[in-house]
Scaffold this active site. Structure first.
Site, short mmCIF file in Angstrom:
data_model
loop_
_atom_site.label_atom_id
_atom_site.label_comp_id
_atom_site.label_asym_id
_atom_site.label_seq_id
_atom_site.Cartn_x
_atom_site.Cartn_y
_atom_site.Cartn_z
N THR A 97 0.86 -1.19 0.00
CA THR A 97 0.00 0.00 0.00
C THR A 97 0.89 1.23 0.00
OG1 THR A 97 -1.71 -1.18 1.23
CG2 THR A 97 -1.82 1.22 1.23
N LYS A 173 -6.83 1.07 -3.59
CA LYS A 173 -6.44 0.43 -2.32
C LYS A 173 -6.61 1.41 -1.17
CE LYS A 173 -4.84 -2.70 0.49
NZ LYS A 173 -3.49 -3.25 0.43
N LYS A 241 0.32 3.75 9.10
CA LYS A 241 0.85 3.97 7.76
C LYS A 241 -0.27 4.11 6.74
CE LYS A 241 2.20 0.44 5.29
NZ LYS A 241 1.48 0.44 3.96
#
Length: 299
Positions: A97, A173, A241
């Protein structure tokens, strides 16, 4: 089906599943991971012993399943980066990602060396990865798709073609991760709220999983809480993150995302409690700590 020479770099729960699924598809697979235990598992399942960089000139596909953008760039173009050693026409399948702009940069740098790049984030969890049932949100040129298709057929149940523009996979995503992170945090909030009302974790799962308030994340993660088992399948540390990426993207388009911001705060609180390497369901401990609740013990 065409059998390919494949490298899988990053043999965590998702990468190991991809490697094992590729092996079951009769591809020849090399792997790389800093954890010797993961390498032992991989080689025990039939993976090759040599490091991928040693056979870079014969590789058809390099699948990168590392943590973040910095690790992805290091694998591809760092001091021991593999892209310059690949044959022309090979394809990089990048699964981490990362921000869409980063994916576009990696794609351009690969193409400059005659290597295709597929922006291909994955979803489905460790079990689906091991069973070759991942969902892949992929974007790249038709040639990149063609170069990766035999391998992708072995490791995925659903391949979404998001078009030729690298970055579109990473954008999708980020949408998925917004929902997934919020759903985990909301599961934790709802389950602990239920505890304050005498609703046990087991009863919560039994009832809510059959009602309108359920989600895939609830059904997948709440059993970890009920079992008192926080062995990491997807760790708390992933979410600062990933939700951070969502908020960074949102800021660039002046988009307000207050629910994402609230979920991110809970994962940061969990990391600050020293839970970063526990399963992401451990965010429930933030709520329990603040409310003085007793969570189920390991069975």
């Amino acid at each position: 089906m065409t059998k390919q020479n494949v490298a899988v770099i990053g043999l965590g729960s998702m990468g190991l599943g991809i490697a094992c699924s590729a092996l079951r598809g009769a591809h020849r697979v090399w792997g790389s991971d800093p954890d010797p235990a993961q390498m032992t598992k991989f080689q025990g399942d039939g993976g090759e012993n040599e490091p991928p960089i040693k056979v870079a000139d014969i590789l058809d596909v390099v699948v990168v399943v590392v943590l973040n953008a910095a690790q992805t760039e290091d694998v591809l173009f760092g001091a021991k980066g593999i892209v310059p050693a690949l044959k022309k026409g090979a394809v990089v399948v990048s699964c981490a990602t990362v921000p869409p702009a980063f994916a576009r940069d990696m794609g351009a740098r690969c193409m400059a060396l005659g290597v295709h790049y597929l922006d291909a984030p994955i979803s489905g969890g460790a079990k689906k990865s091991m069973n070759g049932q991942l969902s892949i949100m992929a974007a790249g040129s038709p040639d990149a798709f063609d170069a990766a298709r035999p391998l992708l057929s072995s490791v995925s149940e659903t391949l979404f073609d998001l078009g030729p523009e690298v970055g579109a996979g990473s954008a999708m995503k980020s949408v998925n991760q917004l929902l997934a992170g919020v759903h985990i945090a909301t599961m934790a909030e709802a389950l602990t709220f239920g505890l304050t009302q005498g609703v046990t974790a087991d009863k919560f799962i039994e009832v809510i999983s059959k009602c309108a308030g359920t989600s895939w994340m609830l059904e997948n993660r709440a059993p970890h809480v009920a079992a008192g088992d926080y062995t990491a399948h997807s760790s708390v540390n992933i979410w600062p993150k990933d939700l951070g990426i969502v908020l960074d993207i949102a800021e660039t388009v002046n988009f307000d995302a207050p629910i994402t911001t609230a979920a991110l705060a809970q994962f940061k609180a969990a990391a600050d409690m020293g839970l970063g390497f526990e399963d992401d369901a451990a965010v429930v401990k933030v709520y329990a700590e603040k409310s003085g609740l007793q969570l189920p013990k390991a069975k």
